[in-house]
Write an enzyme that holds these catalytic residues in place. Structure first.
Site, PDB file in Angstrom:
ATOM      1  NE  ARG A 263      32.064  41.677  33.654  1.00 14.99           N
ATOM      2  CZ  ARG A 263      32.893  42.062  34.110  1.00 14.99           C
ATOM      3  NH1 ARG A 263      33.509  43.018  34.435  1.00 14.99           N
ATOM      4  NH2 ARG A 263      33.916  40.882  33.749  1.00 14.99           N
ATOM      5  CG  HIS A 267      34.192  45.098  30.497  1.00 11.37           C
ATOM      6  ND1 HIS A 267      33.944  45.778  31.686  1.00 11.37           N
ATOM      7  CD2 HIS A 267      34.986  46.170  29.621  1.00 11.37           C
ATOM      8  CE1 HIS A 267      34.012  47.343  31.387  1.00 11.37           C
ATOM      9  NE2 HIS A 267      34.401  47.262  30.068  1.00 11.37           N
ATOM     10  CE1 TYR A 276      37.309  39.739  34.814  1.00 12.83           C
ATOM     11  CE2 TYR A 276      38.235  39.894  32.764  1.00 12.83           C
ATOM     12  CZ  TYR A 276      37.373  40.061  33.420  1.00 12.83           C
ATOM     13  OH  TYR A 276      36.230  40.503  33.006  1.00 12.83           O
TER      14      TYR A 276
END
Length: 366
Positions: A263, A267, A276
């Site tokens: 990805r 998100h 992260y």
């Protein structure tokens, strides 16, 4: 007499993800057991990947302009999204998640209707029965149970159709996913579970979700044939999905495919992915860009010309402009529509709530 155990060898995925085309676009040796899709299908896949990426960037921009409440980008997962659409017949069923708008655009659905859910103006903007496409699912993995159930209905009717359920790596940590696999295997239904392993369930990396060597191995314990594939190699993803869909259609039962992809964006637009994962990791995956990889491969094969690339880019821009213009128009909403299509016959409580709202709206108009 006790049932004979299945041959585990026939269920196991390849030791390494299936790949046809390297990250630099050069073709490698054909993986055993798989056939490269025709040049015509690959050419069409490239066109849809270019359009899909442009749609994705436009939808992301619309969130910044206040036209969408939220949008989960699928940038970097174009090979998975477009292959999922191309592997199915028009009358096969697709069960998407909230991240799979690109696949639905590739399937020919109206992009503005797709955005009704994320815009907050309707439950599902398109007609699932007319499009053979289930509503985009936000709760993790619940669509896998629905897909398995519909596939069982197809089996009972004796129809030669297939169901494909899209799911993310995080969804495989949900109990619904495992129940769906077990049900599908026991009742031998024509469903393909397609896991897009993009590395993170929001901020949770795969290593904190499972100790399995690959998610594809999760099918083995349920008696489901499985495979893993390089999810940024469109040629490989389409070939593997073709194989899985054909397996299900001919009565072979369910099939699990895991695509290793990434990805590229956060998100959703509400997420800060820098908290992260580091930039170096993202850049490493940019080198495996699925669109550029397929473009290089098709150029080297003489399937794609400079004029084709320019024409596809121009068509994608025109598509995005039309999508943007329609999204900039103020939507016409009916508050009473909240009560439509919840139940075939509204419950007494729901009917009472609808009448209360109807009275409040009438009072405001008066």
């Amino acid at each position: 007499m006790a049932a004979q155990p299945q041959n585990v060898t026939g269920l196991l995925p390849a030791g390494e993800p299936v790949r046809f085309v390297a990250e630099d676009g050069t073709a490698g040796p054909p993986p055993p057991g798989y056939t490269e899709p025709s040049p015509e299908r690959l050419r069409e896949a490239y066109r849809r990947m270019v359009l899909g990426r442009r749609f994705d960037t436009q939808a992301t921009a619309l969130t910044k302009q206040g036209r969408l409440a939220v949008y989960p980008s699928a940038a970097g997962q174009e090979a998975c999204q477009i292959a999922a659409a191309l592997a199915l017949r028009d009358d096969d069923w697709l069960f998407p998640t909230y991240r799979d708008s690109m696949a639905l655009v590739a399937r020919g659905l109206d992009p503005v209707q797709l955005m009704e859910l994320l815009r907050g103006t309707w439950h599902c903007g398109y007609d699932p029965h007319a499009t053979f496409t289930a509503p985009q699912c936000t709760p993790l993995a619940t669509q896998t149970l629905h897909a398995a159930g519909l596939a069982d209905a197809i089996r009972r009717r004796g129809e030669e159709r297939v169901v494909l359920a899209l799911i993310g790596d995080g969804g495989t940590s949900e109990g619904d996913f495992h129940e769906a696999l077990n049900f599908a295997a026991v009742f031998h239904v024509p469903v393909v579970f397609f896991v897009q392993n993009n590395g993170f369930a929001i901020s949770v990396p795969l290593a904190k979700q499972t100790r399995a060597p690959a998610l594809a191995y999760k099918g083995v314990g349920y008696g489901v044939a499985s495979e893993q594939v390089d999810g940024n190699d469109l040629v490989a993803v389409l070939s593997v999905l073709d194989h899985a869909v054909a397996h299900a259609r001919r009565g072979g039962g369910p099939f699990l495919v895991e695509a290793h992809t990434y990805r590229m964006d956060a998100h959703t637009n509400a997420d800060d992915a820098t908290r992260y994962r580091d930039a170096a990791e993202v850049e490493r995956w940019r080198a495996a860009d699925p669109v550029r990889r397929l473009e290089t491969h098709l150029r080297e094969r003489g399937v794609l010309t400079e004029e084709d690339v320019a024409a596809d880019a121009a068509a994608a821009e025109e598509f995005a402009a039309g999508f943007r213009a329609r999204m900039n128009a103020e939507p016409e909403v009916d508050p009473l529509g909240l009560f439509a299509h919840v139940y075939a016959e509204p419950t007494r409580q729901l009917a009472a709530q609808r009448e209360t709202l109807r009275a409040e709206l009438a009072a405001q108009e008066g």
